[in-house]
Scaffold this motif. Structure first.
Motif, PDB file in Angstrom:
ATOM      1  N   GLU A   5       0.792  -1.278   0.019  1.00 40.04           N
ATOM      2  CA  GLU A   5      -0.102   0.073  -0.084  1.00 40.04           C
ATOM      3  C   GLU A   5       0.694   1.249  -0.013  1.00 40.04           C
ATOM      4  O   GLU A   5       0.705   2.200  -0.718  1.00 40.04           O
ATOM      5  CB  GLU A   5      -0.775  -0.195   1.320  1.00 40.04           C
ATOM      6  CG  GLU A   5      -1.976  -0.980   1.064  1.00 40.04           C
ATOM      7  CD  GLU A   5      -2.988  -1.207   2.269  1.00 40.04           C
ATOM      8  OE1 GLU A   5      -2.751  -0.050   3.178  1.00 40.04           O
ATOM      9  OE2 GLU A   5      -3.766  -1.866   2.615  1.00 40.04           O
ATOM     10  N   TRP A   6       1.932   1.222   0.557  1.00 38.11           N
ATOM     11  CA  TRP A   6       2.900   2.230   0.602  1.00 38.11           C
ATOM     12  C   TRP A   6       4.220   1.883   0.791  1.00 38.11           C
ATOM     13  O   TRP A   6       4.668   0.886   1.289  1.00 38.11           O
ATOM     14  CB  TRP A   6       2.394   3.413   1.752  1.00 38.11           C
ATOM     15  CG  TRP A   6       2.720   2.813   3.039  1.00 38.11           C
ATOM     16  CD1 TRP A   6       1.655   2.310   3.706  1.00 38.11           C
ATOM     17  CD2 TRP A   6       3.861   2.535   3.984  1.00 38.11           C
ATOM     18  NE1 TRP A   6       2.008   1.943   5.272  1.00 38.11           N
ATOM     19  CE2 TRP A   6       3.639   2.134   5.005  1.00 38.11           C
ATOM     20  CE3 TRP A   6       5.129   2.749   3.761  1.00 38.11           C
ATOM     21  CZ2 TRP A   6       4.133   1.954   6.121  1.00 38.11           C
ATOM     22  CZ3 TRP A   6       5.905   2.471   4.861  1.00 38.11           C
ATOM     23  CH2 TRP A   6       5.526   2.165   6.112  1.00 38.11           C
ATOM     24  N   VAL A   7       5.237   2.783   0.521  1.00 43.62           N
ATOM     25  CA  VAL A   7       6.680   2.300   0.424  1.00 43.62           C
ATOM     26  C   VAL A   7       7.373   3.511   0.752  1.00 43.62           C
ATOM     27  O   VAL A   7       7.278   4.755  -0.072  1.00 43.62           O
ATOM     28  CB  VAL A   7       7.225   1.576  -0.703  1.00 43.62           C
ATOM     29  CG1 VAL A   7       7.157   2.272  -1.987  1.00 43.62           C
ATOM     30  CG2 VAL A   7       8.608   0.845  -0.546  1.00 43.62           C
ATOM     31  N   VAL A   8       8.400   3.728   1.612  1.00 44.22           N
ATOM     32  CA  VAL A   8       9.489   4.810   1.540  1.00 44.22           C
ATOM     33  C   VAL A   8      10.931   4.073   1.526  1.00 44.22           C
ATOM     34  O   VAL A   8      11.147   2.823   1.788  1.00 44.22           O
ATOM     35  CB  VAL A   8       9.303   5.433   2.984  1.00 44.22           C
ATOM     36  CG1 VAL A   8       7.872   6.112   2.859  1.00 44.22           C
ATOM     37  CG2 VAL A   8       9.620   4.517   3.887  1.00 44.22           C
ATOM     38  N   GLY A   9      11.872   5.051   0.974  1.00 48.49           N
ATOM     39  CA  GLY A   9      13.196   4.405   1.077  1.00 48.49           C
ATOM     40  C   GLY A   9      14.207   5.524   0.597  1.00 48.49           C
ATOM     41  O   GLY A   9      13.708   6.681   0.548  1.00 48.49           O
ATOM     42  N   ALA A  10      15.541   5.176   0.380  1.00 44.97           N
ATOM     43  CA  ALA A  10      16.528   5.998  -0.296  1.00 44.97           C
ATOM     44  C   ALA A  10      16.805   5.531  -1.554  1.00 44.97           C
ATOM     45  O   ALA A  10      17.061   4.354  -1.557  1.00 44.97           O
ATOM     46  CB  ALA A  10      17.645   6.106   0.893  1.00 44.97           C
ATOM     47  N   GLN A  11      17.159   6.256  -2.663  1.00 44.59           N
ATOM     48  CA  GLN A  11      17.664   5.904  -3.770  1.00 44.59           C
ATOM     49  C   GLN A  11      19.105   6.480  -4.256  1.00 44.59           C
ATOM     50  O   GLN A  11      19.220   7.623  -4.093  1.00 44.59           O
ATOM     51  CB  GLN A  11      16.853   6.313  -4.780  1.00 44.59           C
ATOM     52  CG  GLN A  11      16.967   5.904  -6.219  1.00 44.59           C
ATOM     53  CD  GLN A  11      16.148   6.669  -7.410  1.00 44.59           C
ATOM     54  OE1 GLN A  11      15.823   7.835  -7.279  1.00 44.59           O
ATOM     55  NE2 GLN A  11      15.273   5.680  -8.010  1.00 44.59           N
ATOM     56  N   LEU A  12      19.794   5.608  -4.549  1.00 46.26           N
ATOM     57  CA  LEU A  12      21.362   6.111  -5.127  1.00 46.26           C
ATOM     58  C   LEU A  12      21.339   5.980  -6.648  1.00 46.26           C
ATOM     59  O   LEU A  12      21.129   4.748  -7.224  1.00 46.26           O
ATOM     60  CB  LEU A  12      22.373   5.684  -4.383  1.00 46.26           C
ATOM     61  CG  LEU A  12      23.782   5.995  -4.778  1.00 46.26           C
ATOM     62  CD1 LEU A  12      24.744   5.950  -3.646  1.00 46.26           C
ATOM     63  CD2 LEU A  12      24.513   5.279  -5.669  1.00 46.26           C
ATOM     64  N   GLN A  13      21.702   6.901  -7.292  1.00 49.74           N
ATOM     65  CA  GLN A  13      21.824   6.631  -8.801  1.00 49.74           C
ATOM     66  C   GLN A  13      23.124   7.276  -9.415  1.00 49.74           C
ATOM     67  O   GLN A  13      23.617   8.583  -8.933  1.00 49.74           O
ATOM     68  CB  GLN A  13      20.559   7.349  -9.649  1.00 49.74           C
ATOM     69  CG  GLN A  13      20.554   7.208 -11.147  1.00 49.74           C
ATOM     70  CD  GLN A  13      19.384   7.839 -11.504  1.00 49.74           C
ATOM     71  OE1 GLN A  13      18.980   8.752 -11.206  1.00 49.74           O
ATOM     72  NE2 GLN A  13      18.842   7.235 -12.690  1.00 49.74           N
ATOM     73  N   TRP A  14      23.927   6.403  -9.972  1.00 48.90           N
ATOM     74  CA  TRP A  14      25.355   6.657 -10.450  1.00 48.90           C
ATOM     75  C   TRP A  14      25.519   6.340 -11.898  1.00 48.90           C
ATOM     76  O   TRP A  14      25.529   5.259 -12.167  1.00 48.90           O
ATOM     77  CB  TRP A  14      26.189   6.182  -9.340  1.00 48.90           C
ATOM     78  CG  TRP A  14      27.575   6.744  -9.484  1.00 48.90           C
ATOM     79  CD1 TRP A  14      28.076   7.560 -10.285  1.00 48.90           C
ATOM     80  CD2 TRP A  14      28.805   6.414  -8.507  1.00 48.90           C
ATOM     81  NE1 TRP A  14      29.318   8.153  -9.881  1.00 48.90           N
ATOM     82  CE2 TRP A  14      29.832   7.380  -9.049  1.00 48.90           C
ATOM     83  CE3 TRP A  14      28.798   5.813  -7.545  1.00 48.90           C
ATOM     84  CZ2 TRP A  14      30.989   7.294  -8.294  1.00 48.90           C
ATOM     85  CZ3 TRP A  14      29.946   5.598  -6.495  1.00 48.90           C
ATOM     86  CH2 TRP A  14      31.222   6.390  -7.258  1.00 48.90           C
ATOM     87  N   LYS A  15      25.606   7.405 -12.524  1.00 52.80           N
ATOM     88  CA  LYS A  15      25.906   7.146 -13.994  1.00 52.80           C
ATOM     89  C   LYS A  15      27.339   7.061 -14.320  1.00 52.80           C
ATOM     90  O   LYS A  15      27.988   7.956 -14.138  1.00 52.80           O
ATOM     91  CB  LYS A  15      25.390   8.369 -14.724  1.00 52.80           C
ATOM     92  CG  LYS A  15      25.476   8.468 -16.360  1.00 52.80           C
ATOM     93  CD  LYS A  15      25.050   9.615 -16.909  1.00 52.80           C
ATOM     94  CE  LYS A  15      24.883   9.356 -18.475  1.00 52.80           C
ATOM     95  NZ  LYS A  15      24.593  10.754 -19.128  1.00 52.80           N
ATOM     96  N   LEU A  16      27.808   6.068 -14.553  1.00 57.43           N
ATOM     97  CA  LEU A  16      29.131   5.539 -14.538  1.00 57.43           C
ATOM     98  C   LEU A  16      29.962   5.949 -15.865  1.00 57.43           C
ATOM     99  O   LEU A  16      31.069   6.225 -15.972  1.00 57.43           O
ATOM    100  CB  LEU A  16      29.552   4.216 -14.270  1.00 57.43           C
ATOM    101  CG  LEU A  16      29.027   3.631 -12.823  1.00 57.43           C
ATOM    102  CD1 LEU A  16      29.107   2.220 -12.590  1.00 57.43           C
ATOM    103  CD2 LEU A  16      29.707   4.571 -11.605  1.00 57.43           C
ATOM    104  N   PHE A  17      29.054   5.534 -17.058  1.00 56.64           N
ATOM    105  CA  PHE A  17      29.501   6.034 -18.246  1.00 56.64           C
ATOM    106  C   PHE A  17      28.501   6.261 -19.460  1.00 56.64           C
ATOM    107  O   PHE A  17      27.227   5.589 -18.903  1.00 56.64           O
ATOM    108  CB  PHE A  17      30.372   4.617 -18.671  1.00 56.64           C
ATOM    109  CG  PHE A  17      30.787   5.031 -20.093  1.00 56.64           C
ATOM    110  CD1 PHE A  17      32.154   5.622 -20.300  1.00 56.64           C
ATOM    111  CD2 PHE A  17      30.334   4.376 -21.164  1.00 56.64           C
ATOM    112  CE1 PHE A  17      32.836   5.664 -21.659  1.00 56.64           C
ATOM    113  CE2 PHE A  17      30.946   4.274 -22.645  1.00 56.64           C
ATOM    114  CZ  PHE A  17      31.965   5.010 -22.748  1.00 56.64           C
ATOM    115  N   GLY A  18      28.810   6.911 -20.387  1.00 56.60           N
ATOM    116  CA  GLY A  18      27.619   7.351 -21.407  1.00 56.60           C
ATOM    117  C   GLY A  18      27.210   8.986 -21.360  1.00 56.60           C
ATOM    118  O   GLY A  18      27.379   9.517 -20.528  1.00 56.60           O
TER     119      GLY A  18
END
Length: 451
Positions: free
Chosen positions: A307-320
């Motif tokens: 029904e619900w969700v919480v969290g932390a997100q890490l995004q790392w563009k390594l190449f391109g």
């Protein structure tokens, strides 16, 4: 400079204390009106307002992002799970079915995301917008400085045309009187017919020059009034000369360099390139964000969906997505270019300031030197008039004396015009336009008689 004091502001203050209280407020009133009506200034202000809005948008990227999505879905069949219970019940073919998803259902979500770390890309975007605002403010100041120089030039141009017109009219009147005397003396037999003809030729020439001076005044007035959208009266007074003390050249040059809109524009371009470097380096770093999601259409949820969700997100563009090193080098070249441009501008502005100061000196010296010549020419004209009446000089002698007086008067008017326009240019360079307008308002003035 011939006279030096610590600051131009102090010089103007001292001058205003000793100047007569005859104020020509028209020059300030019209300047304020021009600031309100000028289309270029108004257009540039709209650009600044637009950049201010972009800055608010860049700052808003630090705020949470809230997304609402709603989707109606229709599948080819219900989704269900079937479990074989034969081994447990001992009954062959025994099964248990679980419905997972109806054939038709709604999927409605509310998602919130808050950036925590972006590698400096958000602050780089804000820096870039601040640089754009600074550049456009400097452009507006440059437009205003150029407008001020044009305004003062045309304002004083009207007064110059008025003075020239009055001088030409006076020369015509004097030559008309001379012609009247020549006619009487010819009738008396005191002078030859050719002398009377020479007097008439010079009178007619003076009349043409007077008429041309009137046309010049009409044109100067039209050029002045063309600056405004409103109907304004042309200046109707003549300035007189007053010695204006100035600071030394080094002090004025420093003031020019500190407030130059051209240098400010180059500095803003450099700041924008620095922001580009900062953003490009931020592309190499990960981004971190907090997020939360809640399902609004819960009746259509399956047992497997939260029904619900919480969290932390890490995004790392390594190449391109391009060569980030090349992008950084590109911005670094722009910063170097801005530094080189700034150095050249500082040299050019220093030279231009020197030229402006020399222009003030040259106009001042020209005006002052003409005053002694004018005194001598006036006395010579007086003597020639008496000598002609007494018959000891020719009509040509008196005419030449009158032409010399007229020529010196015209040169004197032009020198005074050059003096104040050069001071106006310095005021625009240093940002002392308001003081300069106050200075002109405090100058002693004389009414100009238009003929």
């Amino acid at each position: 400079m011939s006279l030096q004091i610590r600051s131009l502001g102090f010089a103007v203050f001292i001058f205003l204390q000793i100047a007569p209280s005859h104020a020509n407020s028209l020059i300030s009133e019209h300047w304020n009106l021009l600031l309100q009506e000028n289309g270029d200034l108004a257009s540039q202000q709209k650009v600044i307002d637009s950049e201010q809005a972009q800055l608010e948008n860049a700052k808003a990227r630090r705020l949470p992002t809230v997304n609402f999505t709603s989707q109606y879905n229709y599948l080819d069949d219900d989704i269900s799970l079937s479990m074989d219970l034969s081994a447990l019940t001992g009954v062959p073919g025994s099964t248990m079915d679980f419905d997972i998803q109806d054939q038709a259902y709604w999927d409605t979500e509310l998602t919130v995301s808050l950036p925590i770390y972006t590698g400096g890309k958000i602050s780089a975007g804000i820096d870039s917008e601040l640089a754009d605002i600074a550049e456009n403010i400097a452009k507006k100041q440059q437009i205003e400085d150029q407008l001020f120089s044009t305004y003062i030039s045309r304002y004083l141009g009207v007064e110059l045309a008025q003075q020239n017109l009055a001088t030409r009219k006076l020369a015509y009147d004097n030559l008309q009187k001379h012609l009247d005397r020549a006619i009487r003396m010819e009738q008396e037999g005191s002078i030859a017919h050719t002398e009377r003809l020479q007097s008439q030729v010079e009178r007619d020439k003076a009349k043409r020059e007077w008429q041309k001076a009137n046309d010049d005044y009409t044109l100067a007035s039209a050029a002045y009034q063309a600056l405004f959208r409103s109907e304004v009266a042309a200046p109707s007074q003549s300035l007189s000369y007053v010695e204006i003390p100035l600071p030394d050249q080094a002090e004025i040059t420093e003031q020019v360099l500190q407030r130059s809109p051209l240098l400010a524009q180059v500095a803003a371009k450099r700041d924008k390139a620095d922001a580009g470097i900062k953003a490009s380096k931020g592309d190499r770093l990960p981004t971190v964000a907090l997020f939360g999601m809640t399902e609004l259409a819960r009746d259509d949820l399956t047992e497997l969906e939260p029904e619900w969700v919480v969290g932390a997100q890490l995004q790392w563009k390594l190449f391109g997505g391009g060569n980030r090193n090349a992008t950084i080098r590109s911005y670094q070249m722009l910063t170097t270019s801005a530094d080189l441009k700034s150095q050249q501008l500082m040299r050019d502005l220093s030279l231009y300031t020197t030229q402006s100061l020399l222009a003030v000196d040259n106009a001042r010296n020209a005006y002052l030197s003409l005053q002694s010549s004018k005194e001598l020419a006036d006395e010579n004209l007086r003597l020639q008039e008496k000598a002609f009446i007494q018959g000891v000089s020719t009509a040509l002698d008196e005419i030449d004396a009158q032409l010399i007086v007229t020529g010196i008067e015209l040169e004197s008017h032009k020198a005074l015009y050059d003096y104040y326009t050069a001071l106006a240019q310095l005021a625009a360079l240093t940002g002392d336009t308001e003081r300069f307008l106050s200075l002109l308002q405090g100058l002693p003035i004389t009414a100009s008689t238009q003929q």
